[in-house]
Design an enzyme around this catalytic site. Structure first.
Site, PDB file in Angstrom:
ATOM      1  N   CYS A 130       0.806  -1.229   0.000  1.00  0.00           N
ATOM      2  CA  CYS A 130       0.000   0.000   0.000  1.00  0.00           C
ATOM      3  C   CYS A 130       0.839   1.280   0.000  1.00  0.00           C
ATOM      4  CB  CYS A 130      -0.951  -0.018   1.195  1.00  0.00           C
ATOM      5  SG  CYS A 130      -0.130  -0.293   2.764  1.00  0.00           S
ATOM      6  N   HIS A 243      -2.734   6.576   4.900  1.00  0.00           N
ATOM      7  CA  HIS A 243      -1.310   6.748   5.211  1.00  0.00           C
ATOM      8  C   HIS A 243      -0.818   8.103   4.697  1.00  0.00           C
ATOM      9  CE1 HIS A 243      -1.267   2.684   6.418  1.00  0.00           C
ATOM     10  NE2 HIS A 243      -0.585   2.120   5.442  1.00  0.00           N
TER      11      HIS A 243
END
Ligand code: A2P
Length: 347
Positions: A130, A243
């Protein structure tokens, strides 16, 4: 009539699995049949899709009969157990785990970056890590204009990267602390609420953790360049979802922030978020639930004439996992790439 496809989600009950389900519905993926697979713990459950309750089946050999595409997001060992079976039965597996990412015969694909890599698949296509996907989407368009020599990344990774249970744990810890109680850590190694710690993946002999090495090795594979020097420090922060990454880029020649801004403003999968007057730049709460990687705070690195700094936030369950996998499936369908170039032989 346009074609439609028989698809299964392996790990349908998980955080990424449920997001996959939502995306297939939102993006109106052409489905002839949808199979939801998980562990035997979930057999008998149902999940909603296009207004219907679809039963979850326990994964088995037979579950992979008559499928075109399997979106796998049930962890590395489950992928290792079942991918070859699915491929042998004629499906293409788009695998979200790290099981096959660095396998030389398995393409590692970010559709905005290296869609052509998918052409040579042999039945399995890997979805990158990711944090790596988010960085690749933002850095690739700049790298196309002026080659990047070195990337220094620092990440601020949310609890959702460790799964739904980690997100719940942070909330419980926060409420315990606010009531004067000690926080309990069971899913993550340490309390994350009102705290942060270096990423909890295993460390190698050089002192880098697995997550950091994924950013190094996977970015090189996706960019098709082993020469780029990359280093990263990955940190878990008490954010629930999405994130963030601080990225320092060193190019061969100077890259002005305005030029970078102009390029990123027209790059697929990127949204520029920069309001210098009000100090408003990408934030995880604004990136959560969005498809694009939010990029901002692009500035000259005052320590290097060919250096550029940027800041990004991206929803790692969405673009960092489920959306990227669905985009790969869409690519296979649009370009008629479902038939593998040769059978996959696990080594
Ligand atoms: P289950 O819900 O039945 O445990 P997450 O990443 O959010 O933890 O989700 C992991 C997903 O992978 C879930 O759908 C989970 O199903 C599934 N899963 C985990 N282990 C297995 C296994 N051995 N076989 C099939 N599915 C599995």
């Amino acid at each position: 009539m346009s074609k439609s496809y028989r698809l299964a989600i392996l790990g349908a009950t998980g955080a990424v699995g449920t997001e996959l389900l939502e995306l297939l519905e939102q993006r109106n993926f052409p489905l002839a049949d949808l199979k939801l697979l998980a562990s035997e713990r979930s057999a008998g459950k149902t999940l909603k899709f296009r207004g219907e309750n679809i039963p979850v089946e326990s994964v088995s050999d037979r579950a992979f009969d008559h499928l075109d595409i399997v979106l796998a997001s049930a962890g590395g060992s489950t992928s290792k157990t079942w991918a070859a079976t699915a491929v042998a039965k004629g499906a293409v597996v788009i695998d979200n785990s790290s099981a096959f990412r660095m396998h030389p015969e398995v393409p590692l694909v970010v559709p905005e970056v290296n869609p052509l890599a998918a052409v040579s698949h042999k039945g399995i296509i890997a979805n990158p890590n990711c944090t790596t996907i988010l960085m690749a989407v933002a850095v690739w368009p700049l790298h196309q204009v002026k080659p990047v020599k070195r990337i220094v990344a620092a990440t601020y990774q949310s609890a959702s990267g460790a799964g739904a249970k980690a997100m719940a744990e942070v909330k419980t810890q926060a409420s315990a602390i606010l009531q004067g109680q000690p926080p309990v850590a069971e899913v993550l190694p340490y309390p994350l609420a009102f705290n942060l710690f270096p990423h909890n993946s295993p460390l190698n002999d050089s002192g880098y953790c697995e997550e950091e090495m994924k950013m190094v090795n996977e970015t090189r594979k996706i960019f098709g360049s082993q020469e780029i020097r990359i280093t990263a420090t990955c940190v878990r922060v008490p954010v629930l979802r999405a994130h963030s990454e601080a990225i320092n880029l060193e190019f061969e020649t100077p890259f002005s922030p305005d030029e970078a801004r102009e390029i990123l403003n027209h790059s697929p999968g990127v949204k520029l978020v920069e309001d210098w007057g009000s100090n408003h730049f990408p934030m995880p709460i604004e990136a959560s639930g969005r498809d694009e990687v939010l990029v901002g705070r692009i500035r000259q690195d005052i320590s290097h004439p060919c250096g550029l700094e940027l800041w990004l936030c991206g929803d790692q369950i969405r673009k960092g996992a489920a959306l990227n996998a669905v985009q790969i499936a869409e690519l296979l369908v649009e370009k008629n790439l479902l038939k593998p170039t040769a059978a996959y032989a696990p080594s």
